[in-house]
Scaffold this motif. Structure first.
Motif, PDB file in Angstrom:
ATOM      1  N   VAL A   1      18.477   0.130 -11.599  1.00 48.25           N
ATOM      2  CA  VAL A   1      17.441  -0.333 -12.531  1.00 48.25           C
ATOM      3  C   VAL A   1      16.163  -0.616 -11.737  1.00 48.25           C
ATOM      4  O   VAL A   1      16.226  -1.086 -10.606  1.00 48.25           O
ATOM      5  CB  VAL A   1      17.875  -1.616 -13.286  1.00 48.25           C
ATOM      6  N   GLY A   2      15.049  -0.329 -12.341  1.00 42.56           N
ATOM      7  CA  GLY A   2      13.759  -0.631 -11.722  1.00 42.56           C
ATOM      8  C   GLY A   2      13.390   0.332 -10.599  1.00 42.56           C
ATOM      9  O   GLY A   2      14.143   1.240 -10.251  1.00 42.56           O
ATOM     10  N   TYR A   3      12.199   0.118 -10.064  1.00 44.81           N
ATOM     11  CA  TYR A   3      11.716   0.928  -8.932  1.00 44.81           C
ATOM     12  C   TYR A   3      12.273   0.349  -7.630  1.00 44.81           C
ATOM     13  O   TYR A   3      12.742  -0.792  -7.597  1.00 44.81           O
ATOM     14  CB  TYR A   3      10.182   0.922  -8.929  1.00 44.81           C
ATOM     15  N   PRO A   4      12.237   1.134  -6.551  1.00 46.77           N
ATOM     16  CA  PRO A   4      12.736   0.636  -5.256  1.00 46.77           C
ATOM     17  C   PRO A   4      11.960  -0.614  -4.814  1.00 46.77           C
ATOM     18  O   PRO A   4      10.783  -0.762  -5.140  1.00 46.77           O
ATOM     19  CB  PRO A   4      12.459   1.794  -4.296  1.00 46.77           C
ATOM     20  N   PHE A   5      12.652  -1.476  -4.072  1.00 44.90           N
ATOM     21  CA  PHE A   5      12.032  -2.723  -3.604  1.00 44.90           C
ATOM     22  C   PHE A   5      12.191  -2.875  -2.099  1.00 44.90           C
ATOM     23  O   PHE A   5      13.154  -3.462  -1.624  1.00 44.90           O
ATOM     24  CB  PHE A   5      12.648  -3.925  -4.340  1.00 44.90           C
ATOM     25  N   PRO A   6      11.244  -2.329  -1.329  1.00 45.20           N
ATOM     26  CA  PRO A   6      11.235  -2.647   0.094  1.00 45.20           C
ATOM     27  C   PRO A   6      10.594  -4.025   0.270  1.00 45.20           C
ATOM     28  O   PRO A   6       9.405  -4.180   0.012  1.00 45.20           O
ATOM     29  CB  PRO A   6      10.347  -1.543   0.693  1.00 45.20           C
ATOM     30  N   ASP A   7      11.389  -5.015   0.620  1.00 40.20           N
ATOM     31  CA  ASP A   7      10.888  -6.403   0.742  1.00 40.20           C
ATOM     32  C   ASP A   7      10.243  -6.575   2.116  1.00 40.20           C
ATOM     33  O   ASP A   7      10.894  -6.943   3.088  1.00 40.20           O
ATOM     34  CB  ASP A   7      12.050  -7.381   0.539  1.00 40.20           C
ATOM     35  N   ARG A   8       8.948  -6.305   2.180  1.00 40.71           N
ATOM     36  CA  ARG A   8       8.238  -6.304   3.461  1.00 40.71           C
ATOM     37  C   ARG A   8       8.223  -7.687   4.112  1.00 40.71           C
ATOM     38  O   ARG A   8       8.160  -7.799   5.328  1.00 40.71           O
ATOM     39  CB  ARG A   8       6.816  -5.783   3.263  1.00 40.71           C
ATOM     40  N   ASN A   9       8.311  -8.747   3.291  1.00 44.94           N
ATOM     41  CA  ASN A   9       8.356 -10.108   3.864  1.00 44.94           C
ATOM     42  C   ASN A   9       9.654 -10.360   4.626  1.00 44.94           C
ATOM     43  O   ASN A   9       9.744 -11.277   5.431  1.00 44.94           O
ATOM     44  CB  ASN A   9       8.218 -11.163   2.756  1.00 44.94           C
TER      45      ASN A   9
ATOM     46  N   VAL B   1      -5.049   2.253  -6.569  1.00 43.35           N
ATOM     47  CA  VAL B   1      -3.788   3.010  -6.663  1.00 43.35           C
ATOM     48  C   VAL B   1      -3.021   2.595  -7.915  1.00 43.35           C
ATOM     49  O   VAL B   1      -2.561   3.444  -8.692  1.00 43.35           O
ATOM     50  CB  VAL B   1      -2.923   2.795  -5.391  1.00 43.35           C
ATOM     51  N   VAL B   2      -2.912   1.290  -8.140  1.00 45.65           N
ATOM     52  CA  VAL B   2      -2.182   0.796  -9.316  1.00 45.65           C
ATOM     53  C   VAL B   2      -2.865   1.285 -10.593  1.00 45.65           C
ATOM     54  O   VAL B   2      -2.202   1.766 -11.524  1.00 45.65           O
ATOM     55  CB  VAL B   2      -2.096  -0.750  -9.294  1.00 45.65           C
ATOM     56  N   ALA B   3      -4.196   1.212 -10.622  1.00 42.72           N
ATOM     57  CA  ALA B   3      -4.964   1.605 -11.816  1.00 42.72           C
ATOM     58  C   ALA B   3      -4.811   3.096 -12.120  1.00 42.72           C
ATOM     59  O   ALA B   3      -4.869   3.509 -13.281  1.00 42.72           O
ATOM     60  CB  ALA B   3      -6.435   1.253 -11.628  1.00 42.72           C
ATOM     61  N   ALA B   4      -4.571   3.907 -11.087  1.00 44.81           N
ATOM     62  CA  ALA B   4      -4.436   5.360 -11.280  1.00 44.81           C
ATOM     63  C   ALA B   4      -3.086   5.751 -11.882  1.00 44.81           C
ATOM     64  O   ALA B   4      -2.883   6.909 -12.252  1.00 44.81           O
ATOM     65  CB  ALA B   4      -4.639   6.078  -9.952  1.00 44.81           C
ATOM     66  N   LYS B   5      -2.162   4.786 -11.990  1.00 43.54           N
ATOM     67  CA  LYS B   5      -0.829   5.000 -12.603  1.00 43.54           C
ATOM     68  C   LYS B   5      -0.087   6.230 -12.060  1.00 43.54           C
ATOM     69  O   LYS B   5       0.337   7.110 -12.829  1.00 43.54           O
ATOM     70  CB  LYS B   5      -0.953   5.119 -14.121  1.00 43.54           C
ATOM     71  N   PRO B   6       0.118   6.272 -10.761  1.00 40.01           N
ATOM     72  CA  PRO B   6       0.809   7.452 -10.201  1.00 40.01           C
ATOM     73  C   PRO B   6       2.304   7.510 -10.524  1.00 40.01           C
ATOM     74  O   PRO B   6       2.970   8.480 -10.146  1.00 40.01           O
ATOM     75  CB  PRO B   6       0.584   7.307  -8.687  1.00 40.01           C
ATOM     76  N   THR B   7       2.846   6.523 -11.230  1.00 42.20           N
ATOM     77  CA  THR B   7       4.256   6.585 -11.639  1.00 42.20           C
ATOM     78  C   THR B   7       4.392   6.920 -13.122  1.00 42.20           C
ATOM     79  O   THR B   7       5.501   6.876 -13.665  1.00 42.20           O
ATOM     80  CB  THR B   7       4.989   5.243 -11.391  1.00 42.20           C
ATOM     81  N   ALA B   8       3.271   7.240 -13.778  1.00 45.71           N
ATOM     82  CA  ALA B   8       3.270   7.387 -15.253  1.00 45.71           C
ATOM     83  C   ALA B   8       4.388   8.299 -15.768  1.00 45.71           C
ATOM     84  O   ALA B   8       5.045   7.975 -16.759  1.00 45.71           O
ATOM     85  CB  ALA B   8       1.919   7.901 -15.719  1.00 45.71           C
ATOM     86  N   ASP B   9       4.637   9.424 -15.073  1.00 46.94           N
ATOM     87  CA  ASP B   9       5.652  10.362 -15.574  1.00 46.94           C
ATOM     88  C   ASP B   9       7.077   9.851 -15.368  1.00 46.94           C
ATOM     89  O   ASP B   9       8.022  10.437 -15.886  1.00 46.94           O
ATOM     90  CB  ASP B   9       5.463  11.757 -14.956  1.00 46.94           C
ATOM     91  N   TYR B  10       7.248   8.768 -14.608  1.00 43.60           N
ATOM     92  CA  TYR B  10       8.587   8.188 -14.414  1.00 43.60           C
ATOM     93  C   TYR B  10       8.816   6.920 -15.245  1.00 43.60           C
ATOM     94  O   TYR B  10       9.950   6.529 -15.460  1.00 43.60           O
ATOM     95  CB  TYR B  10       8.802   7.826 -12.937  1.00 43.60           C
TER      96      TYR B  10
ATOM     97  N   ARG C   1       4.697  -3.281  -8.276  1.00 42.48           N
ATOM     98  CA  ARG C   1       5.240  -3.888  -7.055  1.00 42.48           C
ATOM     99  C   ARG C   1       5.573  -2.810  -6.014  1.00 42.48           C
ATOM    100  O   ARG C   1       5.318  -2.963  -4.828  1.00 42.48           O
ATOM    101  CB  ARG C   1       6.498  -4.673  -7.440  1.00 42.48           C
ATOM    102  N   PHE C   2       6.178  -1.714  -6.492  1.00 41.71           N
ATOM    103  CA  PHE C   2       6.523  -0.610  -5.583  1.00 41.71           C
ATOM    104  C   PHE C   2       5.249   0.022  -5.004  1.00 41.71           C
ATOM    105  O   PHE C   2       5.147   0.247  -3.793  1.00 41.71           O
ATOM    106  CB  PHE C   2       7.360   0.430  -6.344  1.00 41.71           C
ATOM    107  N   LEU C   3       4.261   0.263  -5.876  1.00 38.20           N
ATOM    108  CA  LEU C   3       3.012   0.889  -5.421  1.00 38.20           C
ATOM    109  C   LEU C   3       2.311   0.034  -4.366  1.00 38.20           C
ATOM    110  O   LEU C   3       1.815   0.544  -3.367  1.00 38.20           O
ATOM    111  CB  LEU C   3       2.081   1.121  -6.617  1.00 38.20           C
ATOM    112  N   ARG C   4       2.278  -1.275  -4.591  1.00 33.76           N
ATOM    113  CA  ARG C   4       1.603  -2.163  -3.627  1.00 33.76           C
ATOM    114  C   ARG C   4       2.343  -2.177  -2.285  1.00 33.76           C
ATOM    115  O   ARG C   4       1.732  -2.249  -1.227  1.00 33.76           O
ATOM    116  CB  ARG C   4       1.467  -3.578  -4.200  1.00 33.76           C
ATOM    117  N   ALA C   5       3.678  -2.098  -2.342  1.00 29.32           N
ATOM    118  CA  ALA C   5       4.455  -2.055  -1.089  1.00 29.32           C
ATOM    119  C   ALA C   5       4.161  -0.767  -0.317  1.00 29.32           C
ATOM    120  O   ALA C   5       3.987  -0.792   0.907  1.00 29.32           O
ATOM    121  CB  ALA C   5       5.949  -2.165  -1.395  1.00 29.32           C
ATOM    122  N   ILE C   6       4.097   0.342  -1.037  1.00 27.49           N
ATOM    123  CA  ILE C   6       3.796   1.624  -0.364  1.00 27.49           C
ATOM    124  C   ILE C   6       2.396   1.570   0.231  1.00 27.49           C
ATOM    125  O   ILE C   6       2.183   1.944   1.396  1.00 27.49           O
ATOM    126  CB  ILE C   6       3.885   2.818  -1.346  1.00 27.49           C
ATOM    127  N   HIS C   7       1.444   1.095  -0.568  1.00 31.60           N
ATOM    128  CA  HIS C   7       0.058   1.041  -0.100  1.00 31.60           C
ATOM    129  C   HIS C   7      -0.042   0.184   1.169  1.00 31.60           C
ATOM    130  O   HIS C   7      -0.691   0.574   2.144  1.00 31.60           O
ATOM    131  CB  HIS C   7      -0.858   0.497  -1.191  1.00 31.60           C
TER     132      HIS C   7
END
Ligand code: ZN
Length: 298
Positions: free
Chosen positions: A190-198, A263-272, A285-291
């Motif tokens: 469930v949900g997008y991947p969560f790399p917990d950078r902290n 990046v978030v505003a551009a909605k690069p996950t829209a098709d998913y 959350r996923f997009l910010r972690a990647i960025h």
């Protein structure tokens, strides 16, 4: 001081996001008196337990119980009672897949019951440190940083380190006889991947860990995620492919100098977005972690 305050603010935000999505770290939001432990038989002597928090695995047999993850402390009595229904109740070992409290919260209680706790070195360090260090009885007594095998009940249980994936202390747990893989939270269905950078997680490590699952699993291997429905390797492969597509889209935007907000505003996950079942980790959350990861690497 500023750094410390920022870090605190970040922790608070992460907890809030989790709470909003319904799979809270913060146990204050869960009414534990209402939680029931559901037991599902997965193989001849292997069970998955569901309560509140991460998935629990239980291997039973004449050598006693080997357990994966401990959920929250207020649930230990119910979990132990559920394990007594399917075994002689002798819980001998418990391995933590990663440090988050919805997977380690019951450690102290299990430690007091005499259960031997295992984990990665990094997990133990994080549990022992930080702002609210766990009491010594909650800490793993056996730690490892390479693949380690526990021989019990006819199983060769393999504890396989996954480096800097969801956290820096992740373990993939493989039960070859039962034909079961438990991933902890580097894979959730469930949900997008969560790399917990902290906590030392990374997008790169998470994608590598997903590949390790695909490589290890047979077509009929049952893959029990940290959260969500049990799946097979095709689902994990699809999840990994999605993570790579999204990562590459963000990489192009980072290269073009886009900020995280852009990046978030551009909605690069829209098709998913319509296809990914709702979970604790949102697209944002996923997009910010990647960025953050790709910006730091630039
Ligand atoms: Zn987690």
């Amino acid at each position: 001081m500023k750094t410390l305050m920022n870090r605190r603010a970040g922790v608070a935000t992460a907890a809030l996001l989790c709470a909003l999505a319904g799979t809270a770290f913060a146990q204050g939001n869960i009414d534990f008196t209402k939680v029931e432990i559901k037991t599902a038989k997965i193989a001849n002597n292997f069970y998955a337990l569901e309560g509140a928090g991460g998935a629990i695995g239980v291997l039973t047999g004449p050598d006693g119980v080997f357990m994966v993850d401990s959920q929250y402390a207020p649930l230990t009595d119910k979990i132990v009672a559920a394990i007594k229904q399917i075994s002689d109740g002798r819980i001998r070992f418990m391995v933590n897949t990663h440090v988050h409290p919805d997977h380690t919260g019951g450690n102290e209680n299990l430690g007091k019951l005499g259960v031997t706790i295992l984990s990665r070195d990094q997990l133990r360090m994080r549990l022992a440190g930080g702002q609210r260090p766990a009491p010594p009885i909650a800490l793993p007594t056996i730690t490892y940083n390479e693949t380690t095998t526990v021989h019990m009940n006819g199983e060769d249980i393999r504890l396989i380190p996954m480096f800097n994936a969801h956290t820096d202390g992740d373990t993939l747990v493989y039960f070859p006889n039962a034909n079961v893989l438990m991933t902890g939270d580097f894979y959730r269905s469930v949900g997008y991947p969560f790399p917990d950078r902290n906590n030392g997680g990374s997008v790169k490590g998470l994608i590598d860990a997903l590949q390790a699952v695909v490589d290890l699993a047979k077509p009929d291997t049952k893959i029990i995620p940290g959260h969500g429905e049990i799946v097979d390797k095709t689902a994990v492969a699809a999840h990994r492919a999605m993570a790579i597509v999204i990562r590459d889209r963000v990489a192009a935007m980072v290269k073009a100098g886009k900020t995280a907000d852009e990046v978030v505003a551009a909605k690069p996950t829209a098709d998913y977005d319509a296809k990914v079942p709702q979970g604790a980790t949102t697209s944002e959350r996923f997009l910010r972690a990647i960025h953050a990861e790709l910006s730091a690497a630039k």
